[in-house]
Design an enzyme around this catalytic site. Sequence first.
Site, PDB file in Angstrom:
ATOM      1  N   SER A 151      84.922 -61.684  27.285  1.00 26.01           N
ATOM      2  CA  SER A 151      83.932 -61.705  28.358  1.00 26.01           C
ATOM      3  C   SER A 151      84.526 -62.284  29.632  1.00 26.01           C
ATOM      4  CB  SER A 151      82.750 -62.587  27.918  1.00 26.01           C
ATOM      5  OG  SER A 151      81.951 -62.992  29.018  1.00 26.01           O
ATOM      6  N   TYR A 164      77.709 -69.835  25.373  1.00 32.01           N
ATOM      7  CA  TYR A 164      78.337 -68.505  25.396  1.00 32.01           C
ATOM      8  C   TYR A 164      79.756 -68.607  25.931  1.00 32.01           C
ATOM      9  CZ  TYR A 164      78.691 -63.476  26.496  1.00 32.01           C
ATOM     10  OH  TYR A 164      79.084 -62.153  26.578  1.00 32.01           O
TER      11      TYR A 164
HETATM   12  P1  NAP Z   1      73.595 -56.158  22.929  1.00 34.52           P
HETATM   13  O1  NAP Z   1      73.156 -54.929  23.631  1.00 34.52           O
HETATM   14  O2  NAP Z   1      72.705 -57.348  22.868  1.00 34.52           O
HETATM   15  O3  NAP Z   1      74.059 -55.764  21.432  1.00 34.52           O
HETATM   16  C1  NAP Z   1      74.487 -56.793  20.597  1.00 34.52           C
HETATM   17  C2  NAP Z   1      74.691 -56.201  19.225  1.00 34.52           C
HETATM   18  O4  NAP Z   1      75.067 -57.259  18.332  1.00 34.52           O
HETATM   19  C3  NAP Z   1      73.441 -55.557  18.649  1.00 34.52           C
HETATM   20  O5  NAP Z   1      73.784 -54.417  17.880  1.00 34.52           O
HETATM   21  C4  NAP Z   1      72.923 -56.644  17.709  1.00 34.52           C
HETATM   22  O6  NAP Z   1      72.196 -56.099  16.658  1.00 34.52           O
HETATM   23  C5  NAP Z   1      74.219 -57.233  17.192  1.00 34.52           C
HETATM   24  N1  NAP Z   1      74.081 -58.595  16.637  1.00 34.52           N
HETATM   25  C6  NAP Z   1      73.620 -59.688  17.266  1.00 34.52           C
HETATM   26  N2  NAP Z   1      73.661 -60.738  16.435  1.00 34.52           N
HETATM   27  C7  NAP Z   1      74.152 -60.290  15.240  1.00 34.52           C
HETATM   28  C8  NAP Z   1      74.446 -60.900  14.000  1.00 34.52           C
HETATM   29  N3  NAP Z   1      74.217 -62.204  13.793  1.00 34.52           N
HETATM   30  N4  NAP Z   1      74.959 -60.136  13.002  1.00 34.52           N
HETATM   31  C9  NAP Z   1      75.172 -58.815  13.193  1.00 34.52           C
HETATM   32  N5  NAP Z   1      74.922 -58.170  14.358  1.00 34.52           N
HETATM   33  C10 NAP Z   1      74.417 -58.915  15.371  1.00 34.52           C
HETATM   34  O7  NAP Z   1      74.936 -56.688  23.592  1.00 34.52           O
HETATM   35  P2  NAP Z   1      76.079 -55.912  24.392  1.00 34.52           P
HETATM   36  O8  NAP Z   1      75.858 -56.064  25.854  1.00 34.52           O
HETATM   37  O9  NAP Z   1      76.269 -54.557  23.808  1.00 34.52           O
HETATM   38  O10 NAP Z   1      77.308 -56.842  24.007  1.00 34.52           O
HETATM   39  C11 NAP Z   1      78.138 -56.557  22.914  1.00 34.52           C
HETATM   40  C12 NAP Z   1      79.271 -57.560  22.957  1.00 34.52           C
HETATM   41  O11 NAP Z   1      79.894 -57.495  24.242  1.00 34.52           O
HETATM   42  C13 NAP Z   1      78.815 -58.997  22.789  1.00 34.52           C
HETATM   43  O12 NAP Z   1      79.795 -59.728  22.081  1.00 34.52           O
HETATM   44  C14 NAP Z   1      78.744 -59.516  24.240  1.00 34.52           C
HETATM   45  O13 NAP Z   1      78.904 -60.912  24.299  1.00 34.52           O
HETATM   46  C15 NAP Z   1      79.903 -58.799  24.831  1.00 34.52           C
HETATM   47  N6  NAP Z   1      79.889 -58.624  26.282  1.00 34.52           N
HETATM   48  C16 NAP Z   1      78.836 -58.032  26.907  1.00 34.52           C
HETATM   49  C17 NAP Z   1      78.909 -57.819  28.298  1.00 34.52           C
HETATM   50  C18 NAP Z   1      77.796 -57.178  29.064  1.00 34.52           C
HETATM   51  O14 NAP Z   1      77.827 -57.275  30.306  1.00 34.52           O
HETATM   52  N7  NAP Z   1      76.845 -56.529  28.437  1.00 34.52           N
HETATM   53  C19 NAP Z   1      80.046 -58.203  28.997  1.00 34.52           C
HETATM   54  C20 NAP Z   1      81.085 -58.837  28.306  1.00 34.52           C
HETATM   55  C21 NAP Z   1      80.994 -59.021  26.952  1.00 34.52           C
HETATM   56  P3  NAP Z   1      70.787 -56.764  16.180  1.00 34.52           P
HETATM   57  O15 NAP Z   1      70.464 -57.914  17.106  1.00 34.52           O
HETATM   58  O16 NAP Z   1      69.816 -55.667  16.283  1.00 34.52           O
HETATM   59  O17 NAP Z   1      71.069 -57.202  14.808  1.00 34.52           O
HETATM   60  C1  GCO Z   2      75.580 -63.579  31.914  1.00 34.14           C
HETATM   61  C2  GCO Z   2      75.964 -62.245  31.323  1.00 34.14           C
HETATM   62  C3  GCO Z   2      77.450 -62.233  31.051  1.00 34.14           C
HETATM   63  C4  GCO Z   2      77.840 -60.942  30.399  1.00 34.14           C
HETATM   64  C5  GCO Z   2      79.294 -60.874  30.121  1.00 34.14           C
HETATM   65  C6  GCO Z   2      80.138 -60.994  31.346  1.00 34.14           C
HETATM   66  O1  GCO Z   2      74.474 -64.052  31.618  1.00 34.14           O
HETATM   67  O2  GCO Z   2      76.393 -64.086  32.695  1.00 34.14           O
HETATM   68  O3  GCO Z   2      75.231 -61.989  30.144  1.00 34.14           O
HETATM   69  O4  GCO Z   2      77.824 -63.303  30.259  1.00 34.14           O
HETATM   70  O5  GCO Z   2      77.181 -60.790  29.172  1.00 34.14           O
HETATM   71  O6  GCO Z   2      79.703 -61.732  29.122  1.00 34.14           O
HETATM   72  O7  GCO Z   2      81.451 -60.626  30.998  1.00 34.14           O
END
Ligand code: NAP
Ligand code: GCO
Length: 271
Positions: A151, A164
């Site tokens: 992230s 986080y």
């Molecule tokens: P999301 O839309 O909230 O999806 C998260 C996924 O993780 C869902 O499928 C959820 O399924 C699953 N999950 C959560 N807790 C779990 C657990 N204890 N066991 C198994 N599955 C679990 O999030 P996203 O934006 O796609 O993010 C995916 C990853 O990318 C995360 O690690 C997040 O930190 C990272 N990330 C996101 C962003 C962003 O801007 N969106 C940027 C950088 C990194 P259920 O809750 O339905 O079980």
């Molecule tokens: C926040 C966002 C970010 C993104 C991502 C950025 O609240 O700042 O959720 O943390 O999820 O991790 O790379």
Amino acid sequence: MNSNMANMFSLEGRNAWITGAAYGIGFSIAKAFVDAGIDNIIFNTSNEESMRKGLEAYREAGITNVHGYVCDVTDETAVKALVDKIHAEVGPIHILVNNAGIIKRIPMHEMARSEFQRVIDVDLVGPYICSAAVVPEMMERREGKIINICSMMSELGRETVSAYAAAKGGLKMLTRNICSEYGEYNIQCNGLGPGYIATPQTAPLRERQSDGSRHPFDSFICAKTPAGRWLNPDELAGPAVFLASHASDAVNGHILYVDGGILAYIGKQPK
Ligand code: NAP
Ligand code: GCO
């Protein structure tokens, strides 16, 4: 593209387990792997409903070589049982993507310990549990890919995301340590560090205000991104396939940031 280069990026003959890939970034990575020829996609979610909805979403996308399971990544016993089930029902796990993650946006001094711990458990302990469960077969095979979804908070802090950021910072170092400990077995462990991606996890940061104006954070992030916009999950496809394929066999312990340049940019100057 000549056949050698195409083969380098191909995922044919392999299976990938992507945690939390019912929707969001994990789902987009799964689609990319399918486009790269993966044999089987395996995903898990924490509950039956989202697993079923995920299977439906894959079917609607025309993807049938997908296997969904319910398993909380923080439950070590359940994860070990899931890996055995995957071996029995699907086959070997060649690629693990530690994608499942949560965030709780609460000022640190107002956050309950249990809330802080839950974020650490899902976002850092979960990837350790899943990686430890698949490394033995990768060691025996002397080949494996582990991709940890890091992230911007692996490098930067901000208000309300202390747990986080601590988890994602730790995940960066777990990535480097898995590289260090298992590189000799031809296991590559790298991080993929998305910027700000439009998914359900960030939806609260993009919601329109009651007066119809943009969320302040929405405007803030667009000013911090050189392209002036949120990224979409499908923009992670190429980098994810690269890290999962033989094209990255000499890349290990690296965090590949796919952030549109956020980490390089001081931010758009106010007019
Ligand atoms: P999301 O839309 O909230 O999806 C998260 C996924 O993780 C869902 O499928 C959820 O399924 C699953 N999950 C959560 N807790 C779990 C657990 N204890 N066991 C198994 N599955 C679990 O999030 P996203 O934006 O796609 O993010 C995916 C990853 O990318 C995360 O690690 C997040 O930190 C990272 N990330 C996101 C962003 C962003 O801007 N969106 C940027 C950088 C990194 P259920 O809750 O339905 O079980
Ligand atoms: C926040 C966002 C970010 C993104 C991502 C950025 O609240 O700042 O959720 O943390 O999820 O991790 O790379």
